[in-house]
Motif scaffolding. Sequence first.
Motif, PDB file in Angstrom:
ATOM      1  N   ASN A 191      48.538   0.373  14.183  1.00  0.00           N
ATOM      2  CA  ASN A 191      47.818   0.267  15.457  1.00  0.00           C
ATOM      3  C   ASN A 191      48.031   1.495  16.329  1.00  0.00           C
ATOM      4  OD1 ASN A 191      46.727  -2.190  14.858  1.00  0.00           O
ATOM      5  ND2 ASN A 191      48.377  -3.360  15.838  1.00  0.00           N
TER       6      ASN A 191
ATOM      7  N   LEU B   1      44.888   2.313  18.787  1.00  0.00           N
ATOM      8  CA  LEU B   1      44.480   1.032  19.354  1.00  0.00           C
ATOM      9  C   LEU B   1      45.513   0.569  20.366  1.00  0.00           C
ATOM     10  CD1 LEU B   1      43.330  -0.683  16.053  1.00  0.00           C
ATOM     11  CD2 LEU B   1      41.857  -0.241  18.021  1.00  0.00           C
TER      12      LEU B   1
ATOM     13  N   PHE C 297      38.065   3.580  10.751  1.00  0.00           N
ATOM     14  CA  PHE C 297      38.833   2.402  10.334  1.00  0.00           C
ATOM     15  C   PHE C 297      38.180   1.705   9.147  1.00  0.00           C
ATOM     16  CE2 PHE C 297      40.107   2.653  14.798  1.00  0.00           C
ATOM     17  CZ  PHE C 297      41.476   2.419  14.709  1.00  0.00           C
TER      18      PHE C 297
ATOM     19  N   PHE D 248      38.977  -2.071   7.487  1.00  0.00           N
ATOM     20  CA  PHE D 248      39.818  -3.247   7.681  1.00  0.00           C
ATOM     21  C   PHE D 248      39.822  -4.122   6.438  1.00  0.00           C
ATOM     22  CE2 PHE D 248      37.942  -2.144  11.794  1.00  0.00           C
ATOM     23  CZ  PHE D 248      39.075  -2.014  12.585  1.00  0.00           C
TER      24      PHE D 248
ATOM     25  N   THR E 253      39.367  -7.304   6.407  1.00  0.00           N
ATOM     26  CA  THR E 253      38.276  -8.284   6.461  1.00  0.00           C
ATOM     27  C   THR E 253      36.934  -7.620   6.758  1.00  0.00           C
ATOM     28  OG1 THR E 253      38.914  -8.621   8.741  1.00  0.00           O
ATOM     29  CG2 THR E 253      39.715 -10.221   7.152  1.00  0.00           C
TER      30      THR E 253
ATOM     31  N   ASN F 191      35.154  -6.475   8.813  1.00  0.00           N
ATOM     32  CA  ASN F 191      34.745  -6.392  10.219  1.00  0.00           C
ATOM     33  C   ASN F 191      33.406  -5.707  10.431  1.00  0.00           C
ATOM     34  OD1 ASN F 191      36.725  -7.867  11.461  1.00  0.00           O
ATOM     35  ND2 ASN F 191      38.116  -6.111  11.657  1.00  0.00           N
TER      36      ASN F 191
ATOM     37  N   LEU G 150      29.409  -6.150  11.658  1.00  0.00           N
ATOM     38  CA  LEU G 150      28.679  -7.053  12.546  1.00  0.00           C
ATOM     39  C   LEU G 150      27.713  -7.857  11.686  1.00  0.00           C
ATOM     40  CD1 LEU G 150      27.935  -4.788  15.630  1.00  0.00           C
ATOM     41  CD2 LEU G 150      29.926  -6.194  15.123  1.00  0.00           C
TER      42      LEU G 150
ATOM     43  N   LYS H  73      25.161  -9.783  12.034  1.00  0.00           N
ATOM     44  CA  LYS H  73      23.708  -9.875  12.221  1.00  0.00           C
ATOM     45  C   LYS H  73      23.017  -8.529  12.082  1.00  0.00           C
ATOM     46  CE  LYS H  73      24.500 -13.510  15.431  1.00  0.00           C
ATOM     47  NZ  LYS H  73      24.890 -13.478  16.830  1.00  0.00           N
TER      48      LYS H  73
ATOM     49  N   ARG I  48      22.619  -0.270  10.663  1.00  0.00           N
ATOM     50  CA  ARG I  48      23.057  -0.461  12.050  1.00  0.00           C
ATOM     51  C   ARG I  48      24.578  -0.465  12.137  1.00  0.00           C
ATOM     52  NH1 ARG I  48      20.995  -0.059  16.629  1.00  0.00           N
ATOM     53  NH2 ARG I  48      21.811  -2.006  17.446  1.00  0.00           N
TER      54      ARG I  48
ATOM     55  N   LEU J 242      26.974   2.479  14.214  1.00  0.00           N
ATOM     56  CA  LEU J 242      27.713   2.063  15.407  1.00  0.00           C
ATOM     57  C   LEU J 242      28.629   3.132  16.025  1.00  0.00           C
ATOM     58  CD1 LEU J 242      27.266  -0.546  16.827  1.00  0.00           C
ATOM     59  CD2 LEU J 242      29.214  -1.527  15.642  1.00  0.00           C
ATOM     60  N   PRO J 243      29.487   3.784  15.224  1.00  0.00           N
ATOM     61  CA  PRO J 243      30.358   4.806  15.838  1.00  0.00           C
ATOM     62  C   PRO J 243      29.548   5.941  16.458  1.00  0.00           C
ATOM     63  CG  PRO J 243      31.108   4.270  13.618  1.00  0.00           C
ATOM     64  CD  PRO J 243      29.776   3.621  13.788  1.00  0.00           C
TER      65      PRO J 243
ATOM     66  N   ARG K 170      30.922   3.456   7.270  1.00  0.00           N
ATOM     67  CA  ARG K 170      31.041   3.452   8.721  1.00  0.00           C
ATOM     68  C   ARG K 170      32.230   4.298   9.171  1.00  0.00           C
ATOM     69  NH1 ARG K 170      32.152  -2.279  11.436  1.00  0.00           N
ATOM     70  NH2 ARG K 170      34.160  -1.900  10.437  1.00  0.00           N
TER      71      ARG K 170
END
Lengths: 232, 406
Positions: free
Chosen positions: A51, A56, A89, A91, A93, A95, A97, A99, A104, A108-109, A157
């Motif tokens: 982290n 973070l 990052f 992850f 899981t 992570n 989005l 939908k 997309r 994002l970044p 991403r």
Amino acid sequence: MSLIKVKDLYKIYQMGNTEVRALDGVSVTIEKNEYVSIMGPSGSGKSTLMNLLGCLDTPTSGEFFMDGINVATMGDDELAHIRNKKIGFVFQTFNLLPKSTSLRNVELPLIYNGEIKAHERRDMAIKALTRVNLGDRVSHKPNELSGGQRQRVAVARALVNNPAIILADEPTGNLDSKTGEEIMVLFDELHKQGNTIILVTHEEHIAAHASRVVRLLDGKIAVDEATNRGKP
Amino acid sequence: MKSFFWENLRIALSELWSHKTRSILTGTGIVIGIIAVSLMSTLINGVDGLFEESMKFLGRGNLYIEKWPWFGDEDWWTLRNRPRIELDMADEIKERSEYAMVVAAERGRSANLSYKDLSAENIYIHGVTSNYPEVSTVDVEFGRFFTESEDRTGAQVVLLGSEVAKTLFPQGNPVDKMIFAGSKRFRVIGVLAEMGKFMGAFSNDTQVIIPLATFNKIFHGPWGRRSITVKVPEHLVEEAKEELRGVVRVLRGLKPEEKDNFAINQQNAFRQTYQGIKLAIGGTGMIITALSLLVGGIGIANIMFVSVKERTREIGVRKALGATRSQIQGQFLIEAMVITASGGLVGLIISTVISMAISKFLFPATMSFGVAFMAIALSAAVGLFAGLAPARKGAKLDPIEALRYE
């Protein structure tokens, strides 16, 4: 100049009357294009270190320079900018989005970068997806993809903004061993292409992909050595 | 920052689209609030217009000496027992008053009219002095008004209101035709221009005008309205009213301790009463509207808190990827404002339709641009206020905890 320079890093939590030293004086230096895994049993402080390295969180005390910038004393929004520009990052899981399409998600970044025009974002995102062999899945949503594909979208991403480091937290933890191995091959390739990769894992065979392993125990670095792969 | 706005708008729209039922239900509160506020303002504007239109019939500088006051809470029996207005006071008043520019007298009652086999029933017969056009808005469209000598001699001439003319003379020119009022024959000398209704109810076009002397000759008895209209300079109305009161008291021989046994009415009385009613209705409307918007806003705030909670993990991801507090806050604020602004827009459309229906069937009430703008601005503002707390809550989330949230 080292990419990451951490000196005497402490992270201390106050739990009621007891003081928990999640990180108890950690010093580590990571150079550009290194491939490092961070290992340790749960409670060893490896999540806390991740982290902090991922900007973070901020340390209780100690020095932390990334690319020559002192990030240890930064505020929330400054850290957000650092994360946006310097860190990618991945992850456990995924992570993503749920939908949003792959495109997309990967964009994002770049959106939060704020300086990249929409059509450039699109081009860059498609390029990143092509690099992880998902050029034909740009308009699929996460639930239309397999676990391995989802994690590759997440890798795209992480790559898209050309970060200084790719920080992967148990990237194979939610994948079967075969798919996990495919993802690790992808990381190996990215490393060969010049990226700096930090893997957080508790699995030895995953850690073995890196050229250096840092083992944590009770908030301290117990071992910091080259792996077989990293040995000359 | 511009790109974040479009980005946030995009997120908001897709988020609301994926929760259609919830969005519609939440927005309904705002729809109702906006219907209330825009309809209320439109109706008040409409009634205002109607009122001003009606006030034209009563000149600003006119004082009406009558038995009955137009408004007030005096004892009905006392008023009932007042002597009726002696219309021959008009000449005396003209002589004694310094302010009076024109003094006209009038009487009225209804009667049935007929021409050949056509008839018009319950028509208001208005007996007035020849100077009546100077104190009213009557306008002769065809023909002419009667002269002073026709009034003095009680000539049996009549001017028809536009509606009456249409009823009795569907085709052709009524001028110089002979009509009957009861058993008396009258020669039509003119037709009045259309005047419209007073307060949207009493038509001024279903009357006929005859000379006062003629009226007195034909209709005996105490019934019907009697009034003396005194025209004074508009800016001296209050002074003139006091003077006039004195003049009438002297003419009636009232002793100093006796109360007035007549009323001096003026447009202002209407105005004051109307303002009072308008304030009461408007005030009540404001409270209802404010309450409905408040309730709507609480609904929005509530659903936004739910939305922030549900999307904790999404917030964590966005923060990890570099979203700042203000970007997250903006995302949720815009989402709240999209709900309320769309609610406002829907409300506006519905109230526009309703006000068109009212215009068509009741009285003129058009939605003004100002009202429309206010409604949209108001609904966006409700979104802003309702969204603020949830958006801040989302923006302040710790990315590490948010990413761990299940």
